[in-house]
Design an enzyme around this catalytic site. Structure first.
Site, mmCIF file in Angstrom:
data_model
loop_
_atom_site.group_PDB
_atom_site.id
_atom_site.type_symbol
_atom_site.label_atom_id
_atom_site.label_comp_id
_atom_site.label_asym_id
_atom_site.label_seq_id
_atom_site.Cartn_x
_atom_site.Cartn_y
_atom_site.Cartn_z
ATOM 1 N N ASP A 1 -3.489 -10.500 -2.219
ATOM 2 C CA ASP A 1 -4.023 -9.909 -0.997
ATOM 3 C C ASP A 1 -5.457 -9.433 -1.235
ATOM 4 O OD1 ASP A 1 -2.678 -8.460 1.725
ATOM 5 O OD2 ASP A 1 -4.455 -7.456 0.946
ATOM 6 N N HIS B 1 -6.916 -6.776 -0.225
ATOM 7 C CA HIS B 1 -6.960 -5.331 -0.475
ATOM 8 C C HIS B 1 -6.117 -4.996 -1.708
ATOM 9 C CE1 HIS B 1 -7.674 -5.746 3.925
ATOM 10 N NE2 HIS B 1 -8.610 -4.855 3.666
ATOM 11 N N HIS C 1 0.815 -1.226 0.000
ATOM 12 C CA HIS C 1 0.000 0.000 0.000
ATOM 13 C C HIS C 1 0.845 1.272 0.000
ATOM 14 C CE1 HIS C 1 -3.635 -2.248 0.409
ATOM 15 N NE2 HIS C 1 -3.347 -2.706 1.606
ATOM 16 N N ASP D 1 -5.389 -12.465 3.615
ATOM 17 C CA ASP D 1 -6.598 -11.922 4.224
ATOM 18 C C ASP D 1 -7.849 -12.120 3.365
ATOM 19 O OD1 ASP D 1 -5.311 -10.193 2.501
ATOM 20 O OD2 ASP D 1 -5.351 -8.472 3.845
#
Length: 303
Positions: free
Chosen positions: A156, A158, A119, A240
């Site tokens: 992931d 996200h 990120h 996740d």
């Protein structure tokens, strides 16, 4: 050749506030799970050079992180006194993994470090991340080892907005990412394709299970990676998307990460002699995380 595991105790010194999902216990659970796996080449992550970070981030940003000290950077991202050292280990581990795989010392590698990185944008920390670990590793493979094509696969839950930002203008890197949508950080629409059509975003609706995920990867991700013919594959390995994870709403099971690992290994075998560097990103249910990492590493070893 075997699989390399890179980690470092300094990554336990990146301390977040009580209740924060990106916690020290994540790495402790992973270490306990991987301790039961025999045959790994285990090494400590070196401290990266500043030049490694500067492959992706400007000097002013590096200096700001280096001198920040303990405190809150945004609503989700924190630093403690040990965070900058841990972040340098995370970058250093990813870079060292590339070196070891390119040198033929190992077939592939898993880098179990924190803070995560996908990120972190060019000059903006966010989403628990300080530096773009995987993007830096990709640039190191390209510029440091003279590779022509490197692929990054991010599973992931996200969106890897930081990796997308850092590799947007890099024609030698192909970035493929699946993510729940809608979900923080809100980026990752299929229209976001990179400056050289080198970005593939695959949004997945809340509730998506393993069967739908496998179909999406077989129809969209793997054909694009195959046609790109990478000389190395890097993985942003976030766990996740697991059904037990508290931060999202996908319904993958542990065996789905096994399948993904096997399929990525097959692509690496076809195009780049099995060269894979996988770097830990998210995963916040401790039991699901440790179980999924163990099956991922076992898949790398079998690949």
């Amino acid at each position: 050749m075997t699989t390399l595991l890179i980690t470092h105790p300094d990554c336990l010194n990146h301390v977040t506030p009580p209740g924060h999902p990106e916690q020290v216990a994540r790495l402790k659970y992973i270490e306990a799970a991987l301790a039961r796996i025999e045959g790994l080449d285990r090494r400590e992550a070196p401290l990266c050079d500043e030049a490694d970070i500067l492959r992706c981030h400007p000097r002013a940003y590096l200096d700001a992180i280096a001198t920040n000290g303990a405190g809150q950077l945004d609503a989700d991202t924190w630093m403690s006194e040990g965070s900058y050292q841990a972040a340098r280990r995370a970058v250093g581990g990813a870079v060292a993994a590339v070196d070891a795989v390119v040198a033929g010392e190992v077939r592939n590698a898993f880098v179990a470090t924190r803070p995560p990185g996908h990120h972190a944008e060019t000059a903006k920390p966010m989403g628990f991340c300080l530096f773009g670990n995987v993007s830096i590793a990709a640039k190191h493979a390209l510029d440091g080892h003279g590779m022509s094509r490197v692929a990054v696969i991010d599973f992931d839950v996200h969106h890897g907005n930081g990796t997308q930002d850092l590799l947007w203008n890099e024609a030698r890197a192909f970035f493929a990412t699946s993510q729940q949508m809608p979900l923080w950080p809100g980026t990752g629409d299929p229209s976001e394709r990179g400056a050289h059509d080198n970005v593939l975003n695959v949004p997945l609706a809340p509730g998506t299970g393993g069967a739908e995920m496998r179909d999406a990867y077989q129809r969209q991700v793997f054909p694009r990676v195959d046609s790109f013919e990478p000389e190395m594959i890097l993985i942003s390995a976030g766990f996740d998307a697991h059904a037990e994870d508290p931060l999202a709403n996908l319904n993958w099971e542990t065996e789905d990460f096994t399948w993904l690992t096997e399929e990525i290994c097959a692509l690496a075998d076809k195009h780049c002699g099995g060269r894979i560097v996988s770097v830990l990103e998210g995963g916040y249910d401790l039991d699901a995380l440790s179980e999924s990492v163990a099956t991922h590493v076992a898949g790398l070893m079998a690949g």
